[in-house]
Design a protein around this motif. Sequence first.
Motif, PDB file in Angstrom:
ATOM      1  N   LEU A   1      -3.131  10.851  -9.868  1.00  0.00           N
ATOM      2  CA  LEU A   1      -4.041   9.975  -9.123  1.00  0.00           C
ATOM      3  C   LEU A   1      -5.276   9.639  -9.947  1.00  0.00           C
ATOM      4  O   LEU A   1      -5.762   8.503  -9.929  1.00  0.00           O
ATOM      5  CB  LEU A   1      -4.437  10.641  -7.792  1.00  0.00           C
ATOM      6  CG  LEU A   1      -3.303  10.778  -6.772  1.00  0.00           C
ATOM      7  CD1 LEU A   1      -3.686  11.747  -5.662  1.00  0.00           C
ATOM      8  CD2 LEU A   1      -2.913   9.420  -6.187  1.00  0.00           C
ATOM      9  N   GLU A   2      -5.764  10.620 -10.693  1.00  0.00           N
ATOM     10  CA  GLU A   2      -6.946  10.375 -11.524  1.00  0.00           C
ATOM     11  C   GLU A   2      -6.641   9.387 -12.639  1.00  0.00           C
ATOM     12  O   GLU A   2      -7.414   8.478 -12.910  1.00  0.00           O
ATOM     13  CB  GLU A   2      -7.478  11.698 -12.097  1.00  0.00           C
ATOM     14  CG  GLU A   2      -8.509  12.309 -11.168  1.00  0.00           C
ATOM     15  CD  GLU A   2      -8.944  13.705 -11.569  1.00  0.00           C
ATOM     16  OE1 GLU A   2      -8.623  14.140 -12.706  1.00  0.00           O
ATOM     17  OE2 GLU A   2      -9.597  14.371 -10.743  1.00  0.00           O
ATOM     18  N   LYS A   3      -5.493   9.560 -13.306  1.00  0.00           N
ATOM     19  CA  LYS A   3      -5.098   8.639 -14.379  1.00  0.00           C
ATOM     20  C   LYS A   3      -4.953   7.228 -13.827  1.00  0.00           C
ATOM     21  O   LYS A   3      -5.373   6.263 -14.438  1.00  0.00           O
ATOM     22  CB  LYS A   3      -3.754   9.095 -14.978  1.00  0.00           C
ATOM     23  CG  LYS A   3      -3.925   9.719 -16.360  1.00  0.00           C
ATOM     24  CD  LYS A   3      -2.585  10.120 -16.945  1.00  0.00           C
ATOM     25  CE  LYS A   3      -2.704  11.484 -17.601  1.00  0.00           C
ATOM     26  NZ  LYS A   3      -1.421  12.186 -17.671  1.00  0.00           N
ATOM     27  N   MET A   4      -4.342   7.137 -12.659  1.00  0.00           N
ATOM     28  CA  MET A   4      -4.049   5.844 -12.056  1.00  0.00           C
ATOM     29  C   MET A   4      -5.327   5.090 -11.685  1.00  0.00           C
ATOM     30  O   MET A   4      -5.366   3.866 -11.692  1.00  0.00           O
ATOM     31  CB  MET A   4      -3.216   6.087 -10.803  1.00  0.00           C
ATOM     32  CG  MET A   4      -2.320   4.942 -10.442  1.00  0.00           C
ATOM     33  SD  MET A   4      -0.983   5.538  -9.404  1.00  0.00           S
ATOM     34  CE  MET A   4       0.290   5.751 -10.640  1.00  0.00           C
ATOM     35  N   SER A   5      -6.390   5.845 -11.380  1.00  0.00           N
ATOM     36  CA  SER A   5      -7.621   5.210 -10.896  1.00  0.00           C
ATOM     37  C   SER A   5      -8.294   4.350 -11.968  1.00  0.00           C
ATOM     38  O   SER A   5      -9.151   3.537 -11.653  1.00  0.00           O
ATOM     39  CB  SER A   5      -8.596   6.268 -10.389  1.00  0.00           C
ATOM     40  OG  SER A   5      -9.035   7.062 -11.468  1.00  0.00           O
ATOM     41  N   SER A   6      -7.892   4.499 -13.240  1.00  0.00           N
ATOM     42  CA  SER A   6      -8.510   3.689 -14.300  1.00  0.00           C
ATOM     43  C   SER A   6      -8.030   2.242 -14.233  1.00  0.00           C
ATOM     44  O   SER A   6      -8.710   1.335 -14.711  1.00  0.00           O
ATOM     45  CB  SER A   6      -8.209   4.291 -15.674  1.00  0.00           C
ATOM     46  OG  SER A   6      -6.829   4.192 -15.945  1.00  0.00           O
TER      47      SER A   6
ATOM     48  N   MET B   1       6.705   7.540  -8.631  1.00  0.00           N
ATOM     49  CA  MET B   1       5.896   6.941  -9.705  1.00  0.00           C
ATOM     50  C   MET B   1       6.073   5.430  -9.702  1.00  0.00           C
ATOM     51  O   MET B   1       5.122   4.679  -9.893  1.00  0.00           O
ATOM     52  CB  MET B   1       6.287   7.523 -11.071  1.00  0.00           C
ATOM     53  CG  MET B   1       5.884   8.980 -11.270  1.00  0.00           C
ATOM     54  SD  MET B   1       4.147   9.301 -10.892  1.00  0.00           S
ATOM     55  CE  MET B   1       3.366   8.413 -12.244  1.00  0.00           C
ATOM     56  N   LYS B   2       7.317   4.982  -9.488  1.00  0.00           N
ATOM     57  CA  LYS B   2       7.600   3.539  -9.416  1.00  0.00           C
ATOM     58  C   LYS B   2       6.847   2.904  -8.250  1.00  0.00           C
ATOM     59  O   LYS B   2       6.254   1.843  -8.386  1.00  0.00           O
ATOM     60  CB  LYS B   2       9.106   3.324  -9.216  1.00  0.00           C
ATOM     61  CG  LYS B   2       9.820   2.920 -10.484  1.00  0.00           C
ATOM     62  CD  LYS B   2      11.197   2.354 -10.162  1.00  0.00           C
ATOM     63  CE  LYS B   2      12.031   2.353 -11.442  1.00  0.00           C
ATOM     64  NZ  LYS B   2      13.424   2.679 -11.195  1.00  0.00           N
ATOM     65  N   LYS B   3       6.892   3.603  -7.091  1.00  0.00           N
ATOM     66  CA  LYS B   3       6.198   3.071  -5.913  1.00  0.00           C
ATOM     67  C   LYS B   3       4.697   2.991  -6.170  1.00  0.00           C
ATOM     68  O   LYS B   3       4.040   2.007  -5.816  1.00  0.00           O
ATOM     69  CB  LYS B   3       6.466   3.960  -4.694  1.00  0.00           C
ATOM     70  CG  LYS B   3       7.887   3.827  -4.154  1.00  0.00           C
ATOM     71  CD  LYS B   3       8.129   4.838  -3.033  1.00  0.00           C
ATOM     72  CE  LYS B   3       9.624   4.904  -2.702  1.00  0.00           C
ATOM     73  NZ  LYS B   3       9.963   6.129  -1.956  1.00  0.00           N
TER      74      LYS B   3
ATOM     75  N   TYR C   1       3.624  19.392  -3.016  1.00  0.00           N
ATOM     76  CA  TYR C   1       4.403  18.191  -3.301  1.00  0.00           C
ATOM     77  C   TYR C   1       4.164  17.670  -4.721  1.00  0.00           C
ATOM     78  O   TYR C   1       3.033  17.490  -5.148  1.00  0.00           O
ATOM     79  CB  TYR C   1       4.061  17.091  -2.298  1.00  0.00           C
ATOM     80  CG  TYR C   1       4.979  15.901  -2.375  1.00  0.00           C
ATOM     81  CD1 TYR C   1       6.201  15.909  -1.726  1.00  0.00           C
ATOM     82  CD2 TYR C   1       4.639  14.780  -3.135  1.00  0.00           C
ATOM     83  CE1 TYR C   1       7.064  14.814  -1.803  1.00  0.00           C
ATOM     84  CE2 TYR C   1       5.486  13.682  -3.218  1.00  0.00           C
ATOM     85  CZ  TYR C   1       6.695  13.714  -2.550  1.00  0.00           C
ATOM     86  OH  TYR C   1       7.541  12.642  -2.635  1.00  0.00           O
ATOM     87  N   LYS C   2       5.297  17.428  -5.419  1.00  0.00           N
ATOM     88  CA  LYS C   2       5.223  16.819  -6.758  1.00  0.00           C
ATOM     89  C   LYS C   2       5.823  15.421  -6.683  1.00  0.00           C
ATOM     90  O   LYS C   2       6.868  15.231  -6.067  1.00  0.00           O
ATOM     91  CB  LYS C   2       6.027  17.656  -7.766  1.00  0.00           C
ATOM     92  CG  LYS C   2       5.342  18.942  -8.154  1.00  0.00           C
ATOM     93  CD  LYS C   2       6.157  19.662  -9.232  1.00  0.00           C
ATOM     94  CE  LYS C   2       5.591  21.047  -9.486  1.00  0.00           C
ATOM     95  NZ  LYS C   2       6.643  22.051  -9.671  1.00  0.00           N
ATOM     96  N   ALA C   3       5.162  14.474  -7.339  1.00  0.00           N
ATOM     97  CA  ALA C   3       5.656  13.088  -7.325  1.00  0.00           C
ATOM     98  C   ALA C   3       6.962  12.988  -8.110  1.00  0.00           C
ATOM     99  O   ALA C   3       7.064  13.497  -9.224  1.00  0.00           O
ATOM    100  CB  ALA C   3       4.609  12.160  -7.924  1.00  0.00           C
TER     101      ALA C   3
ATOM    102  N   ILE D   1       0.827  -1.209   0.000  1.00  0.00           N
ATOM    103  CA  ILE D   1       0.000   0.000   0.000  1.00  0.00           C
ATOM    104  C   ILE D   1       0.858   1.254   0.000  1.00  0.00           C
ATOM    105  O   ILE D   1       1.836   1.354   0.759  1.00  0.00           O
ATOM    106  CB  ILE D   1      -0.958  -0.013   1.214  1.00  0.00           C
ATOM    107  CG1 ILE D   1      -1.926  -1.185   1.022  1.00  0.00           C
ATOM    108  CG2 ILE D   1      -1.719   1.300   1.339  1.00  0.00           C
ATOM    109  CD1 ILE D   1      -2.703  -1.554   2.209  1.00  0.00           C
ATOM    110  N   VAL D   2       0.520   2.188  -0.865  1.00  0.00           N
ATOM    111  CA  VAL D   2       1.220   3.472  -0.924  1.00  0.00           C
ATOM    112  C   VAL D   2       0.231   4.572  -0.553  1.00  0.00           C
ATOM    113  O   VAL D   2      -0.915   4.563  -1.017  1.00  0.00           O
ATOM    114  CB  VAL D   2       1.826   3.719  -2.323  1.00  0.00           C
ATOM    115  CG1 VAL D   2       2.413   5.112  -2.438  1.00  0.00           C
ATOM    116  CG2 VAL D   2       2.900   2.672  -2.623  1.00  0.00           C
TER     117      VAL D   2
END
Length: 320
Positions: free
Chosen positions: A111-116, A87-89, A80-82, A46-47
Amino acid sequence: MQTNLSVKKAPLRRLVMMVVVLSAAIALSACGSNEAKKGTEGKLNIVTTIGMIGDVTEQVGGDHVTVTSLMGPGVDPHLYKASQGDMKKLDGADIVFYNGLHLEGKMVDILEKMSSHKKTVAVSKTIPESELLSDPVAGGNSHDPHIWFNVQNWMKATEVIRDTLIEADSAHAEDYRKNAEAYLLQLKETDDYAREQIGTIPDDRRILVTAHDAFHYFGRAYNIQVMGLQGISTASEYGSKDVSDLRDYLVEHHIKAVFVESSVSTKAIEAVIEGAKKKGHTVEIGGELFSDAMGQPGTKEGTYIGMVRHNVDIIVKALK
Ligand code: ZN
């Protein structure tokens, strides 16, 4: 004869085997839609964005999770910028927990892109609209994201984390339920403690002045007036009028102490103190509050509960 028969039977056996393997695969993929995949040690990976969410996830997840928080002590989540490493985590995570309400302002797109394709969960999602404070700077539909300042909100966040873990790993549902129940009890005690302690400050002195506008949920929950120099997000600049307005407020109300924050520059609040001094009013720094980040790991303030209790104790000591 014997040999002939077994030769004839072989293709049939192979066919049966194929059917068995196929149906197992179908069963597995059906399972996969609800059950998150697990990391190498069989734990959920979990991240989280802010440390406060990471802490709750560890409390509820116990031995069944490994938790990585991207934002450590002293880090300002608004700015804060990732990084590439982050991104790897995030890519390797089974579940991503974040605060939402635009706290992580520079990570919203990611986060929005990742949610797909990944389970990404905003822990603020069950707090009713009516409980959310509006952002006095941005106005409109924007909400104040600092929900963890009211411990009761963080109890709702704990339930969101519990339910997400149960959904992802139903085999350990009972453990997640038990861990959450024990932690919720501690949160309830912390909530009671904050209300009792802040209540001991005399009415006319119950004014909390801080560097950035993070404490409005705290103020409403525990009955203390809150003044901040900077807007809800530290991304919004403070101007010289903000400094002089707050200076005048301190002088008029004879406020003796203001507070600095671990994740916000002290420059602005020092300008206010300096301004008050020129007007003949001495203001002290009441102490350092943990607002948008917890303290160092291994210290009392390195946990959510420890951070809340520290803030309460510092405020009571300086204002009482
Ligand atoms: Zn903030």
